[in-house]
Write a protein that holds these residues in place. Sequence first.
Motif, PDB file in Angstrom:
ATOM      1  N   MET A  74       0.857  -1.105  -0.004  1.00 17.63           N
ATOM      2  CA  MET A  74      -0.053  -0.052  -0.030  1.00 17.63           C
ATOM      3  C   MET A  74       0.784   1.320  -0.153  1.00 17.63           C
ATOM      4  O   MET A  74       1.882   1.576   0.690  1.00 17.63           O
ATOM      5  N   GLN A  75       0.408   2.065  -0.947  1.00 18.43           N
ATOM      6  CA  GLN A  75       1.275   3.536  -0.781  1.00 18.43           C
ATOM      7  C   GLN A  75       0.753   4.258   0.425  1.00 18.43           C
ATOM      8  O   GLN A  75      -0.155   4.300   1.102  1.00 18.43           O
ATOM      9  N   PHE A  76       1.741   5.091   0.724  1.00 19.38           N
ATOM     10  CA  PHE A  76       1.513   6.209   1.750  1.00 19.38           C
ATOM     11  C   PHE A  76       0.267   6.914   1.912  1.00 19.38           C
ATOM     12  O   PHE A  76      -0.450   6.958   2.816  1.00 19.38           O
ATOM     13  N   GLU A 117      -2.508   6.424   0.341  1.00 22.85           N
ATOM     14  CA  GLU A 117      -3.806   5.347   0.601  1.00 22.85           C
ATOM     15  C   GLU A 117      -3.742   4.870   2.134  1.00 22.85           C
ATOM     16  O   GLU A 117      -4.696   4.946   2.598  1.00 22.85           O
ATOM     17  N   THR A 118      -2.592   4.761   2.502  1.00 26.24           N
ATOM     18  CA  THR A 118      -2.697   4.122   4.100  1.00 26.24           C
ATOM     19  C   THR A 118      -3.012   5.415   5.188  1.00 26.24           C
ATOM     20  O   THR A 118      -3.878   5.090   5.946  1.00 26.24           O
ATOM     21  N   VAL A 119      -2.786   6.663   4.834  1.00 29.01           N
ATOM     22  CA  VAL A 119      -3.024   7.607   5.673  1.00 29.01           C
ATOM     23  C   VAL A 119      -4.776   7.932   5.457  1.00 29.01           C
ATOM     24  O   VAL A 119      -5.335   7.955   6.334  1.00 29.01           O
ATOM     25  N   GLY A 144      -6.700   5.665   4.632  1.00 27.42           N
ATOM     26  CA  GLY A 144      -7.389   4.422   5.243  1.00 27.42           C
ATOM     27  C   GLY A 144      -7.472   4.691   6.761  1.00 27.42           C
ATOM     28  O   GLY A 144      -8.229   4.175   7.595  1.00 27.42           O
ATOM     29  N   VAL A 145      -6.143   4.966   7.403  1.00 22.66           N
ATOM     30  CA  VAL A 145      -6.156   4.925   8.731  1.00 22.66           C
ATOM     31  C   VAL A 145      -7.112   6.179   9.377  1.00 22.66           C
ATOM     32  O   VAL A 145      -7.723   5.984  10.446  1.00 22.66           O
ATOM     33  N   ASP A 178      -5.325  -7.131   6.104  1.00 23.31           N
ATOM     34  CA  ASP A 178      -5.329  -5.836   6.038  1.00 23.31           C
ATOM     35  C   ASP A 178      -5.666  -5.250   7.481  1.00 23.31           C
ATOM     36  O   ASP A 178      -6.314  -5.415   8.131  1.00 23.31           O
ATOM     37  N   TRP A 179      -4.266  -4.802   8.032  1.00 24.25           N
ATOM     38  CA  TRP A 179      -4.299  -4.366   9.395  1.00 24.25           C
ATOM     39  C   TRP A 179      -5.230  -3.200   9.878  1.00 24.25           C
ATOM     40  O   TRP A 179      -5.754  -2.992  10.832  1.00 24.25           O
ATOM     41  N   ILE A 180      -5.272  -2.556   8.883  1.00 23.88           N
ATOM     42  CA  ILE A 180      -6.099  -1.286   8.808  1.00 23.88           C
ATOM     43  C   ILE A 180      -7.635  -1.662   9.106  1.00 23.88           C
ATOM     44  O   ILE A 180      -8.322  -1.158   9.942  1.00 23.88           O
TER      45      ILE A 180
END
Length: 96
Positions: free
Chosen positions: A1-3, A5-7, A9-10, A60-62
């Motif tokens: 996952m790119q940064f 997208e992660t942000v 998602g979080v 997927d931990w998120i």
Amino acid sequence: MQFPETVIGVIAAMLTSLSYIPQVKKVRAGQPTEDLSSRTLIALTSGLLLWVVYGFLKADWIIIAANITGTCLTGYVLHHKLQERQGTSKASMRRG
């Protein structure tokens, strides 16, 4: 996952999974849950639990973390809603 997208998602996970905190505070303060729908709470808690399973399947931990949090919060409110309903039923049976 790119940064980015992660942000996203979080942030989305935090907003949705923590949205039930006001209801938890209400229940903890001893306020009645009669204005909350049992069916909605059951559907929401079940759906969140299925998201946890989906998160594990996708690794997927998120998704896992957000929905475990949401499941715990809504499950807590649901538990108290059902306890309150049982207490009401028992009280009305004693009166009637």
